[in-house]
Design a protein around this motif. Structure first.
Motif, PDB file in Angstrom:
ATOM      1  N   LEU A 132      -7.669  10.329   3.938  1.00 48.06           N
ATOM      2  CA  LEU A 132      -8.616  11.213   3.264  1.00 48.06           C
ATOM      3  C   LEU A 132      -9.183  10.647   1.962  1.00 48.06           C
ATOM      4  N   PRO A 133      -8.387   9.986   1.119  1.00 48.94           N
ATOM      5  CA  PRO A 133      -8.960   9.482  -0.142  1.00 48.94           C
ATOM      6  C   PRO A 133     -10.055   8.433   0.047  1.00 48.94           C
ATOM      7  N   THR A 134      -9.936   7.604   1.084  1.00 50.18           N
ATOM      8  CA  THR A 134     -10.916   6.531   1.284  1.00 50.18           C
ATOM      9  C   THR A 134     -11.876   6.798   2.440  1.00 50.18           C
ATOM     10  N   GLY A 135     -11.528   7.738   3.319  1.00 50.23           N
ATOM     11  CA  GLY A 135     -12.352   8.000   4.494  1.00 50.23           C
ATOM     12  C   GLY A 135     -12.171   6.992   5.603  1.00 50.23           C
ATOM     13  N   ILE A 136     -11.201   6.088   5.467  1.00 50.22           N
ATOM     14  CA  ILE A 136     -10.945   5.076   6.505  1.00 50.22           C
ATOM     15  C   ILE A 136     -10.310   5.747   7.718  1.00 50.22           C
ATOM     16  N   VAL A 137     -10.843   5.457   8.901  1.00 52.65           N
ATOM     17  CA  VAL A 137     -10.360   6.059  10.139  1.00 52.65           C
ATOM     18  C   VAL A 137      -9.917   4.950  11.095  1.00 52.65           C
ATOM     19  N   VAL A 138      -8.748   5.112  11.700  1.00 48.56           N
ATOM     20  CA  VAL A 138      -8.292   4.178  12.733  1.00 48.56           C
ATOM     21  C   VAL A 138      -7.859   4.982  13.954  1.00 48.56           C
ATOM     22  N   ALA A 139      -8.023   4.390  15.110  1.00 47.74           N
ATOM     23  CA  ALA A 139      -7.608   5.049  16.358  1.00 47.74           C
ATOM     24  C   ALA A 139      -6.955   4.011  17.255  1.00 47.74           C
ATOM     25  N   VAL A 153       0.843  -1.196   0.000  1.00 48.93           N
ATOM     26  CA  VAL A 153       0.000   0.000   0.000  1.00 48.93           C
ATOM     27  C   VAL A 153       0.876   1.243   0.000  1.00 48.93           C
ATOM     28  N   ASP A 154       0.659   2.105  -0.966  1.00 48.29           N
ATOM     29  CA  ASP A 154       1.399   3.363  -1.053  1.00 48.29           C
ATOM     30  C   ASP A 154       0.550   4.468  -0.428  1.00 48.29           C
ATOM     31  N   ILE A 155       0.983   4.963   0.715  1.00 54.15           N
ATOM     32  CA  ILE A 155       0.238   6.009   1.422  1.00 54.15           C
ATOM     33  C   ILE A 155       1.069   7.285   1.439  1.00 54.15           C
ATOM     34  N   ALA A 156       0.540   8.314   0.831  1.00 54.85           N
ATOM     35  CA  ALA A 156       1.230   9.609   0.820  1.00 54.85           C
ATOM     36  C   ALA A 156       0.929  10.367   2.107  1.00 54.85           C
ATOM     37  N   ASP A 157       1.926  11.065   2.640  1.00 56.58           N
ATOM     38  CA  ASP A 157       1.728  11.818   3.881  1.00 56.58           C
ATOM     39  C   ASP A 157       0.598  12.829   3.743  1.00 56.58           C
ATOM     40  N   GLY A 158       0.471  13.393   2.554  1.00 49.57           N
ATOM     41  CA  GLY A 158      -0.575  14.401   2.335  1.00 49.57           C
ATOM     42  C   GLY A 158      -1.981  13.842   2.346  1.00 49.57           C
ATOM     43  N   ASP A 159      -2.100  12.507   2.288  1.00 50.00           N
ATOM     44  CA  ASP A 159      -3.422  11.864   2.309  1.00 50.00           C
ATOM     45  C   ASP A 159      -3.891  11.557   3.725  1.00 50.00           C
ATOM     46  N   LEU A 160      -3.075  11.943   4.724  1.00 46.98           N
ATOM     47  CA  LEU A 160      -3.400  11.599   6.108  1.00 46.98           C
ATOM     48  C   LEU A 160      -3.747  12.822   6.941  1.00 46.98           C
ATOM     49  N   ARG A 161      -4.756  12.673   7.785  1.00 50.29           N
ATOM     50  CA  ARG A 161      -5.016  13.661   8.834  1.00 50.29           C
ATOM     51  C   ARG A 161      -4.813  12.946  10.160  1.00 50.29           C
ATOM     52  N   LEU A 177      -4.085   0.871   9.598  1.00 54.32           N
ATOM     53  CA  LEU A 177      -4.586   1.620   8.445  1.00 54.32           C
ATOM     54  C   LEU A 177      -4.171   0.951   7.130  1.00 54.32           C
ATOM     55  N   ARG A 178      -2.888   0.590   7.025  1.00 55.05           N
ATOM     56  CA  ARG A 178      -2.429  -0.060   5.798  1.00 55.05           C
ATOM     57  C   ARG A 178      -3.229  -1.330   5.525  1.00 55.05           C
ATOM     58  N   SER A 179      -3.496  -2.112   6.569  1.00 57.05           N
ATOM     59  CA  SER A 179      -4.212  -3.372   6.389  1.00 57.05           C
ATOM     60  C   SER A 179      -5.660  -3.132   5.974  1.00 57.05           C
ATOM     61  N   ARG A 180      -6.292  -2.105   6.518  1.00 57.15           N
ATOM     62  CA  ARG A 180      -7.682  -1.828   6.133  1.00 57.15           C
ATOM     63  C   ARG A 180      -7.770  -1.318   4.698  1.00 57.15           C
ATOM     64  N   ASP A 187      -7.170  -4.365   2.535  1.00 61.08           N
ATOM     65  CA  ASP A 187      -8.335  -5.227   2.565  1.00 61.08           C
ATOM     66  C   ASP A 187      -9.466  -4.649   1.710  1.00 61.08           C
ATOM     67  N   ALA A 188      -9.643  -3.331   1.776  1.00 62.68           N
ATOM     68  CA  ALA A 188     -10.682  -2.689   0.970  1.00 62.68           C
ATOM     69  C   ALA A 188     -10.399  -2.854  -0.519  1.00 62.68           C
ATOM     70  N   ALA A 189      -9.128  -2.723  -0.897  1.00 61.66           N
ATOM     71  CA  ALA A 189      -8.748  -2.893  -2.304  1.00 61.66           C
ATOM     72  C   ALA A 189      -8.996  -4.334  -2.752  1.00 61.66           C
ATOM     73  N   ARG A 190      -8.641  -5.315  -1.892  1.00 60.47           N
ATOM     74  CA  ARG A 190      -8.905  -6.722  -2.211  1.00 60.47           C
ATOM     75  C   ARG A 190     -10.401  -6.967  -2.343  1.00 60.47           C
ATOM     76  N   GLY A 191     -11.192  -6.324  -1.482  1.00 61.21           N
ATOM     77  CA  GLY A 191     -12.639  -6.487  -1.540  1.00 61.21           C
ATOM     78  C   GLY A 191     -13.221  -5.983  -2.852  1.00 61.21           C
ATOM     79  N   ARG A 192     -12.700  -4.850  -3.333  1.00 62.39           N
ATOM     80  CA  ARG A 192     -13.195  -4.315  -4.604  1.00 62.39           C
ATOM     81  C   ARG A 192     -12.866  -5.274  -5.749  1.00 62.39           C
ATOM     82  N   LEU A 193     -11.646  -5.830  -5.742  1.00 64.99           N
ATOM     83  CA  LEU A 193     -11.274  -6.784  -6.784  1.00 64.99           C
ATOM     84  C   LEU A 193     -12.140  -8.043  -6.707  1.00 64.99           C
TER      85      LEU A 193
END
Length: 364
Positions: free
Chosen positions: A247-254, A213-221, A272-275, A278-284
């Motif tokens: 932010l791109p997917t709206g997935i939130v972890v705490a 999973v490629d996560i850009a710093d700018g995609d995170l809050r 977060l990476r795993s969710r 998993d979401a990408a695998r679910g779409r496929l």
């Protein structure tokens, strides 16, 4: 029928690898070749045993033809023929299983999430029992369980508990545990002995690595907050808890399990990476759903997959209609859980084989 050309290609590739390794290649190339060699070696051994058995079977057929006038020799040859036919069938099945499409996530570690469902305090207690069951099962298999996040129930157990389960083939063994688990038992607080029904939801996600999973710093809050607890010493006095929003997917972890903000952030990123993975695998999977009938259950986490009936000491998996009267052993993470998982895997493999045979028949 096994694809002869494909088996020949596997044998040729294995021999190529052996030759390349013998030529002392560069380290990176040698490591890659060693990995491929290890993956192919058991399959190649099965193919060679099959070919040997087929040659022996042909020789026995010739012997039977030559022994037309010798009843004793014909009887012995017929016995050898039957034994070889049985061995050829078993080896063919073994090879067909090895040739099934591999789930790239099977060898990964996993994120295990258990949440209390309907049933109030009893559901939280059952969620705690399930998490304990999986933890003990992990111990038996030599896996390591690392708690990522937990919210305890008021009467015990968990409203929600999330953990990383690290080891070899964790996802392969646990992936069919996702879904709604229902329990029927008499709560300790029930004076009349009435059976209550409650539920907990289990989700098993393949643990994603950085390369998955490629996560850009700018995609995170990233937000920090003060961890909550049961009071006294258990409440943090610093903002060590971490909430990350992709932010791109709206997935939130705490995560607030650790007193260190740095450790909580590392755990949150793992989750977060795993969710996201998993979401990408679910779409496929959804895109391939029409052609993919070899799945045990729908994979929907709202699907009721299993019932644990404590008064009768039984557990029933509704996807394969299997009932075991081994509930105490199962809840201890013992061999009964392996028995269930093995049955689910066998059903999944049988469905994949049926799909593969159907595709081969259509192509022919």
């Amino acid at each position: 029928m096994l694809p002869t050309a494909k088996l020949d290609g596997i044998l040729s590739r294995f021999e190529e690898i052996e030759a390349h390794m013998a030529a002392s290649p560069e380290r990176d190339t040698y490591v890659r070749l060693t990995r491929e060699y290890a993956e192919l070696e058991p399959l190649v051994a099965s193919i060679r045993r099959l070919r040997r058995a087929e040659r022996e079977a042909a020789e026995v057929e010739e012997l039977i033809a030559e022994a037309a006038g010798d009843a004793e020799m014909a009887r012995v040859a017929e016995g050898e023929k039957a034994a070889l036919a049985e061995a050829i069938e078993a080896l063919g099945h073994e090879i067909r299983l090895a040739l099934l499409p591999k789930d790239e996530a099977d060898r990964k570690s996993a994120i295990l999430e258990v949440r209390a469902g309907t049933g109030g305090d009893e559901a939280a207690l059952f969620a705690g029992d399930l998490f304990r069951m999986y933890s003990r099962y992990a111990d038996r298999r030599g896996w390591k369980v690392e708690l990522l996040s937990a919210s305890e129930g008021e009467a015990g157990g968990y409203k929600e508990v999330i953990a990383a389960v690290n080891g070899t083939d964790v996802f392969a063994r646990l992936k069919f545990e996702s879904g709604v688990h229902r329990v029927q038992r008499v709560p300790d607080t029930e004076a009349s002995g009435r059976i209550h029904t409650s539920a907990a939801t289990v989700a098993v996600l393949p643990e994603a690595e950085d390369v998955d999973v490629d996560i850009a710093d700018g995609d995170l809050r990233i937000d920090t907050f003060r961890a909550s607890g049961s009071g006294g010493q258990h409440v943090n006095t610093t903002d060590s808890a971490i909430r990350i929003t992709h932010l791109p997917t709206g997935i939130v972890v705490a995560v607030q399990d650790e007193r260190s903000q740095h450790k909580n952030r590392a755990k949150a990123m793992t989750l977060l990476r795993s969710r996201i993975y998993d979401a990408a695998r679910g779409r496929l999977d959804n895109e391939r759903a029409a052609a993919r009938r070899g799945q045990v259950g729908s994979g929907d986490r709202s699907e009721r997959i299993r019932t644990y009936n404590f008064p009768q000491g039984r557990v029933t998996d509704h996807r394969i209609n299997l009932t075991l009267y081994k509930l105490p052993e199962l809840m201890e993470g013992g061999g009964a859980l392996d028995e269930l998982i093995d049955a689910l895997l066998a059903t999944h493999q049988a469905a994949l084989l049926a799909d593969q045979d159907g595709e081969r028949s259509t192509a022919a």
